[in-house]
Scaffold this motif. Structure first.
Motif, PDB file in Angstrom:
ATOM      1  N   LYS A 229      -2.450   7.130   0.308  1.00 50.24           N
ATOM      2  CA  LYS A 229      -1.787   6.014   0.281  1.00 50.24           C
ATOM      3  C   LYS A 229      -2.173   5.496   1.858  1.00 50.24           C
ATOM      4  CE  LYS A 229       1.719   4.440  -1.997  1.00 50.24           C
ATOM      5  NZ  LYS A 229       2.799   4.431  -2.770  1.00 50.24           N
TER       6      LYS A 229
ATOM      7  N   GLN B 169      -3.596   8.397  -7.768  1.00 52.30           N
ATOM      8  CA  GLN B 169      -3.320   9.830  -8.381  1.00 52.30           C
ATOM      9  C   GLN B 169      -4.835  10.427  -9.077  1.00 52.30           C
ATOM     10  OE1 GLN B 169       0.564   9.896  -9.899  1.00 52.30           O
ATOM     11  NE2 GLN B 169       1.040  11.496  -8.308  1.00 52.30           N
TER      12      GLN B 169
ATOM     13  N   SER C 222      -2.107  14.852  -1.059  1.00 53.98           N
ATOM     14  CA  SER C 222      -1.126  14.374  -1.636  1.00 53.98           C
ATOM     15  C   SER C 222      -1.207  12.744  -1.765  1.00 53.98           C
ATOM     16  CB  SER C 222       0.103  14.489  -0.465  1.00 53.98           C
ATOM     17  OG  SER C 222      -0.068  13.793   0.631  1.00 53.98           O
ATOM     18  N   LEU C 223      -0.354  12.218  -2.613  1.00 50.50           N
ATOM     19  CA  LEU C 223      -0.444  10.659  -2.870  1.00 50.50           C
ATOM     20  C   LEU C 223      -0.140  10.080  -1.582  1.00 50.50           C
ATOM     21  CD1 LEU C 223      -0.499   8.492  -4.866  1.00 50.50           C
ATOM     22  CD2 LEU C 223       2.011   8.643  -5.298  1.00 50.50           C
ATOM     23  N   GLU C 224       0.795  10.325  -1.030  1.00 49.13           N
ATOM     24  CA  GLU C 224       1.188   9.832   0.585  1.00 49.13           C
ATOM     25  C   GLU C 224      -0.180   9.847   1.448  1.00 49.13           C
ATOM     26  OE1 GLU C 224       3.072  12.425  -1.003  1.00 49.13           O
ATOM     27  OE2 GLU C 224       4.268  10.943  -1.744  1.00 49.13           O
TER      28      GLU C 224
ATOM     29  N   ASP D  97       1.262   0.406   0.704  1.00 48.31           N
ATOM     30  CA  ASP D  97       2.518   0.644   1.095  1.00 48.31           C
ATOM     31  C   ASP D  97       3.387   0.005  -0.405  1.00 48.31           C
ATOM     32  OD1 ASP D  97       2.623  -2.084   1.401  1.00 48.31           O
ATOM     33  OD2 ASP D  97       3.407  -2.393   3.215  1.00 48.31           O
ATOM     34  N   PHE D  98       2.911   0.120  -1.295  1.00 42.80           N
ATOM     35  CA  PHE D  98       3.569  -0.306  -2.493  1.00 42.80           C
ATOM     36  C   PHE D  98       3.115   0.702  -3.715  1.00 42.80           C
ATOM     37  CE2 PHE D  98      -0.461  -2.559  -2.099  1.00 42.80           C
ATOM     38  CZ  PHE D  98      -1.127  -2.403  -3.507  1.00 42.80           C
ATOM     39  N   ASP D  99       3.978   0.740  -4.640  1.00 40.80           N
ATOM     40  CA  ASP D  99       3.859   1.854  -5.582  1.00 40.80           C
ATOM     41  C   ASP D  99       3.149   1.644  -6.803  1.00 40.80           C
ATOM     42  OD1 ASP D  99       5.481   3.393  -3.945  1.00 40.80           O
ATOM     43  OD2 ASP D  99       7.349   2.898  -4.897  1.00 40.80           O
ATOM     44  N   ASP D 100       2.820   0.434  -6.915  1.00 42.71           N
ATOM     45  CA  ASP D 100       2.298  -0.139  -8.100  1.00 42.71           C
ATOM     46  C   ASP D 100       0.862   0.663  -8.530  1.00 42.71           C
ATOM     47  OD1 ASP D 100       3.940  -2.201  -8.009  1.00 42.71           O
ATOM     48  OD2 ASP D 100       2.882  -3.841  -7.748  1.00 42.71           O
ATOM     49  N   ASP D 101       0.061   0.826  -7.664  1.00 39.74           N
ATOM     50  CA  ASP D 101      -1.128   1.472  -7.854  1.00 39.74           C
ATOM     51  C   ASP D 101      -0.991   3.087  -7.511  1.00 39.74           C
ATOM     52  OD1 ASP D 101      -2.462  -0.726  -8.174  1.00 39.74           O
ATOM     53  OD2 ASP D 101      -3.301  -0.814  -6.150  1.00 39.74           O
ATOM     54  N   ASP D 102       0.164   3.755  -7.847  1.00 41.60           N
ATOM     55  CA  ASP D 102       0.379   4.947  -7.526  1.00 41.60           C
ATOM     56  C   ASP D 102      -0.383   6.040  -8.706  1.00 41.60           C
ATOM     57  OD1 ASP D 102       1.714   4.699  -5.540  1.00 41.60           O
ATOM     58  OD2 ASP D 102       3.683   5.605  -6.252  1.00 41.60           O
ATOM     59  N   SER D 103      -0.393   5.695 -10.076  1.00 43.17           N
ATOM     60  CA  SER D 103      -1.063   6.228 -11.170  1.00 43.17           C
ATOM     61  C   SER D 103      -2.511   6.270 -10.965  1.00 43.17           C
ATOM     62  CB  SER D 103      -0.544   6.045 -12.484  1.00 43.17           C
ATOM     63  OG  SER D 103      -0.894   4.696 -12.678  1.00 43.17           O
TER      64      SER D 103
END
Length: 192
Positions: A26, A41, A21-23, A32-38
């Motif tokens: 991370k 993934q 999972s992404l979680e 703990d930020f969402d800027d690099d999520d893609s």
């Protein structure tokens, strides 16, 4: 993933699950930020693909078409773990397509190394010279083993922190040693 006698597998139906999972990724990266999520993934997908290629594993369940040149090749399928043999197809000497009746063979699917063997009293059919045998299988883990997940997380961490192939600056450093990656996969390598 190809072995002698086998062509590169073809994905018929891709997985609808993720190996990690992404979680989880991370958490490993302490992000703990969402800027690099893609980006993360993409790293998850790349790490999964890399593990599949170097180990011969199918990490997340998918349907795959395998091709070989003789029925003898079926004694050791090139991917694992195999959950189900969907069909074994061939071209007969008369150029007519055939599908083996499942009662003629036994699928041995225990562990990582699967095989298909002829049942006692049965015979493999003759095939057209130069043709290939097609084997459709469902393969992949029900639950990805912790060691395989950790190997993927090591790759993701290395790639996240080292986004380029060359590190520039005043200090020379090598990328982290990959022996931990290989140690984690030691019990799961079909390509060894």
């Amino acid at each position: 993933m190809s072995r002698m006698g086998w062509s590169e597998p073809v994905i018929i139906a891709p997985s609808n699950g993720e190996a990690l999972s992404l979680e989880t990724a991370k958490e490993q990266l302490t992000v703990d930020f969402d800027d690099d999520d893609s980006f993360i993934q993409r790293l998850i997908a790349t790490a999964c693909d890399h593990v599949e290629q170097v180990a011969g594993l199918v990490v997340t369940q998918k349907t795959i078409k395998l091709h070989c040149h003789s029925f003898g090749d079926l004694q050791r399928l090139p991917v694992g773990p195999v959950k189900e043999v969907v069909a074994v197809r061939y071209v007969g000497p008369d150029a007519i397509d055939g599908t083996l009746d499942p009662s003629t063979y036994e699928a041995r699917l225990e562990g990582l190394r699967a095989s298909i063997v002829i049942r006692p009293g049965k015979r493999w059919p003759a095939i057209q010279s130069g043709s290939r045998i097609a084997v459709d299988v469902v393969a992949g883990f029900d639950e990805v083993p912790a060691a395989v997940c950790q190997a993927m997380l090591l790759l993701i961490g290395t790639w996240y922190r080292n986004r380029e192939q060359v590190i520039t600056g005043t200090i020379t450093a090598e990328l982290p040693d990959s022996s931990g990656f290989w140690s984690l996969l030691s019990n799961y390598r079909l390509n060894a």
